[in-house]
Design a protein around this motif. Structure first.
Motif, PDB file in Angstrom:
ATOM      1  N   UNK A 124      31.619  -6.060 -15.956  1.00  0.00           N
ATOM      2  CA  UNK A 124      31.993  -5.719 -17.329  1.00  0.00           C
ATOM      3  C   UNK A 124      30.982  -4.757 -17.940  1.00  0.00           C
ATOM      4  N   UNK A 125      29.697  -5.001 -17.682  1.00  0.00           N
ATOM      5  CA  UNK A 125      28.663  -4.109 -18.217  1.00  0.00           C
ATOM      6  C   UNK A 125      28.788  -2.714 -17.620  1.00  0.00           C
ATOM      7  N   UNK A 126      29.099  -2.632 -16.321  1.00  0.00           N
ATOM      8  CA  UNK A 126      29.281  -1.325 -15.685  1.00  0.00           C
ATOM      9  C   UNK A 126      30.480  -0.593 -16.270  1.00  0.00           C
ATOM     10  N   UNK A 127      31.559  -1.319 -16.546  1.00  0.00           N
ATOM     11  CA  UNK A 127      32.719  -0.694 -17.179  1.00  0.00           C
ATOM     12  C   UNK A 127      32.375  -0.215 -18.587  1.00  0.00           C
ATOM     13  N   UNK A 128      31.539  -0.989 -19.291  1.00  0.00           N
ATOM     14  CA  UNK A 128      31.113  -0.566 -20.618  1.00  0.00           C
ATOM     15  C   UNK A 128      30.310   0.718 -20.578  1.00  0.00           C
ATOM     16  N   UNK A 129      29.425   0.821 -19.595  1.00  0.00           N
ATOM     17  CA  UNK A 129      28.646   2.050 -19.440  1.00  0.00           C
ATOM     18  C   UNK A 129      29.563   3.234 -19.168  1.00  0.00           C
ATOM     19  N   UNK A 164      38.551   1.081 -14.970  1.00  0.00           N
ATOM     20  CA  UNK A 164      37.263   1.781 -15.030  1.00  0.00           C
ATOM     21  C   UNK A 164      36.577   1.601 -16.374  1.00  0.00           C
ATOM     22  N   UNK A 165      37.304   1.819 -17.490  1.00  0.00           N
ATOM     23  CA  UNK A 165      36.728   1.618 -18.820  1.00  0.00           C
ATOM     24  C   UNK A 165      37.340   0.410 -19.527  1.00  0.00           C
ATOM     25  N   UNK A 166      38.288  -0.240 -18.878  1.00  0.00           N
ATOM     26  CA  UNK A 166      38.963  -1.387 -19.456  1.00  0.00           C
ATOM     27  C   UNK A 166      40.241  -1.665 -18.699  1.00  0.00           C
ATOM     28  N   UNK A 167      41.117  -2.456 -19.327  1.00  0.00           N
ATOM     29  CA  UNK A 167      42.392  -2.804 -18.711  1.00  0.00           C
ATOM     30  C   UNK A 167      43.521  -2.606 -19.711  1.00  0.00           C
ATOM     31  N   UNK A 168      44.691  -2.248 -19.193  1.00  0.00           N
ATOM     32  CA  UNK A 168      45.900  -2.085 -19.999  1.00  0.00           C
ATOM     33  C   UNK A 168      46.901  -3.145 -19.561  1.00  0.00           C
ATOM     34  N   UNK A 169      47.466  -3.876 -20.537  1.00  0.00           N
ATOM     35  CA  UNK A 169      48.426  -4.942 -20.242  1.00  0.00           C
ATOM     36  C   UNK A 169      49.660  -4.750 -21.118  1.00  0.00           C
ATOM     37  N   UNK A 170      50.793  -5.340 -20.735  1.00  0.00           N
ATOM     38  CA  UNK A 170      51.989  -5.248 -21.590  1.00  0.00           C
ATOM     39  C   UNK A 170      51.771  -5.952 -22.923  1.00  0.00           C
ATOM     40  N   UNK A 202      29.223   1.037 -25.701  1.00  0.00           N
ATOM     41  CA  UNK A 202      29.241   0.739 -24.263  1.00  0.00           C
ATOM     42  C   UNK A 202      29.883  -0.608 -23.957  1.00  0.00           C
ATOM     43  N   UNK A 203      31.047  -0.833 -24.538  1.00  0.00           N
ATOM     44  CA  UNK A 203      31.787  -2.058 -24.247  1.00  0.00           C
ATOM     45  C   UNK A 203      33.159  -1.716 -23.678  1.00  0.00           C
ATOM     46  N   UNK A 204      33.589  -2.429 -22.624  1.00  0.00           N
ATOM     47  CA  UNK A 204      34.934  -2.216 -22.096  1.00  0.00           C
ATOM     48  C   UNK A 204      35.978  -2.806 -23.037  1.00  0.00           C
ATOM     49  N   UNK A 205      37.224  -2.405 -22.866  1.00  0.00           N
ATOM     50  CA  UNK A 205      38.301  -2.865 -23.741  1.00  0.00           C
ATOM     51  C   UNK A 205      39.459  -3.405 -22.914  1.00  0.00           C
ATOM     52  N   UNK A 206      40.237  -4.251 -23.539  1.00  0.00           N
ATOM     53  CA  UNK A 206      41.546  -4.654 -23.021  1.00  0.00           C
ATOM     54  C   UNK A 206      42.546  -4.311 -24.105  1.00  0.00           C
ATOM     55  N   UNK A 207      43.525  -3.472 -23.775  1.00  0.00           N
ATOM     56  CA  UNK A 207      44.494  -3.016 -24.772  1.00  0.00           C
ATOM     57  C   UNK A 207      45.904  -3.276 -24.271  1.00  0.00           C
TER      58      UNK A 207
END
Length: 338
Positions: A306-311, A279-285, A260-265
């Motif tokens: 952040x906790x809500x995104x992790x859920x 919603x579940x994290x962020x996408x960056x270049x 239940x952790x959000x990600x940045x990829x």
């Protein structure tokens, strides 16, 4: 003395070369034994994973001549740390011989498959399946708690976590630069945990951290992460970051979701296809520390968000990346292949 040092380095290099040669001989022998076993047992389908060496095509063609049906989950098909020089081009041609032996190949997303089709022309039926969730890992590697006390990080302080093999392709210098921007505005911590491999310059990473004045805020836990520590390690994090410069899909991403952790990829391979941006994290270049810093700041400045995104990430993992639909897709591909 000084005269002995060159001889010592030469001996060490010779020993390393000998060990690699011996491992190569053992690998080839075991690969041949595996082929003989499969021809005796004659399974309905033989499912392979990564093909690392061109010579493996010899055994795969041997299996096909004996009427065996071959399939592959094609997670990695080009070395992340290599550029496309003359030797790499030769290696790709040899690998193509292996890939032409498969009836069906599975890829972890559309971008993953598209990159393969640029490099290889094969007759195999190509099927996209997601990287499966890591809920089993969460059950096996979860002793509760976190590692904040081990790393000297106060409760409630936002933590950015990089977890996995430390490799040149993973973009760790970009992460350090992004974290420097983040640290200027937030009292956050960064944990980098994993085993150095693939020629990674660990000393250079420490020098960069020191040069950016981050020594007190960054923990580099360079070594093998025991199974029992995976759950507590990920639970330490506010968010898990994958700042890759190249890649395909990632079990680390699914492990973050499982806890239940959000990600940045970064937008490499099919990583972005596993993230619902915002919603579940962020996408960056890729290779863009400024954009990476902005995404990290959104999570570090809003712990509840952040906790809500992790859920949401955990829910998406269980619903979208469950193994039952993946298994059904694989079996259907087997049935539809000639």
């Amino acid at each position: 003395g000084p005269a002995v040092e060159p001889a010592r380095r030469l001996l060490q290099a010779a020993l390393r070369l000998a060990r690699r040669g011996w491992r190569g001989i053992r690998f080839a022998w075991e690969w041949w034994r595996l082929g003989s076993y499969l021809m005796r047992e004659r399974p309905v389908v033989v499912q392979f994973a990564t093909i690392r060496f061109g010579f493996q095509a010899l055994m795969l063609r041997r299996l096909r001549r004996h009427g065996l049906r071959l399939a592959q989950v094609c997670h990695e098909f080009e070395p992340r740390e290599s550029r496309l020089g003359p030797l790499r081009r030769l290696d790709l041609r040899l690998a193509a011989d292996a890939y032409r032996t498969f009836e069906v190949m599975f890829f972890h997303g559309a971008a993953h498959r598209a990159r393969f089709e640029i490099l290889f022309d094969t007759p195999a039926r190509k099927v996209e399946i997601p990287h499966g969730d890591e809920s089993l890992l969460a059950r096996l590697a979860d002793e509760g708690g976190d590692l904040r006390s081990r790393y000297g990080i106060a409760a409630g302080r936002p933590v950015v976590l990089f977890f996995g093999g430390l490799r040149p392709s993973k973009g760790l210098p970009d992460l350090v630069e992004a974290f420097a921007d983040l640290r200027d505005r937030h009292d956050a911590a960064l944990v980098i945990a994993g085993n150095p491999e693939g020629g990674f310059d660990l000393g250079g990473l420490h020098l960069l951290i020191e040069a950016r004045g981050l020594t007190a805020d960054v923990t580099v836990d360079a070594g093998y992460v025991a199974m029992k520590d995976i759950g507590p390690l990920i639970r330490t994090a506010t968010a898990v970051v994958l700042p890759y410069r190249s890649g395909t899909a990632s079990g680390v991403l699914q492990a973050a979701y499982a806890f239940d952790r959000p990600v940045v990829v970064t937008d490499v391979g099919s990583l972005a296809e596993a993230v619902e941006d915002g919603a579940t994290g962020f996408v960056v270049p890729a290779e863009d520390p400024a954009a990476l810093a902005v995404a990290l700041e959104k999570l570090a400045s809003d712990p509840a968000g952040a906790a809500a995104m992790g859920t949401a990430a955990g829910r998406v993992a269980r619903e979208r990346f469950g193994w039952q639909p993946i298994a059904e897709a694989v079996l259907e591909a087997y049935r539809e292949s000639p």
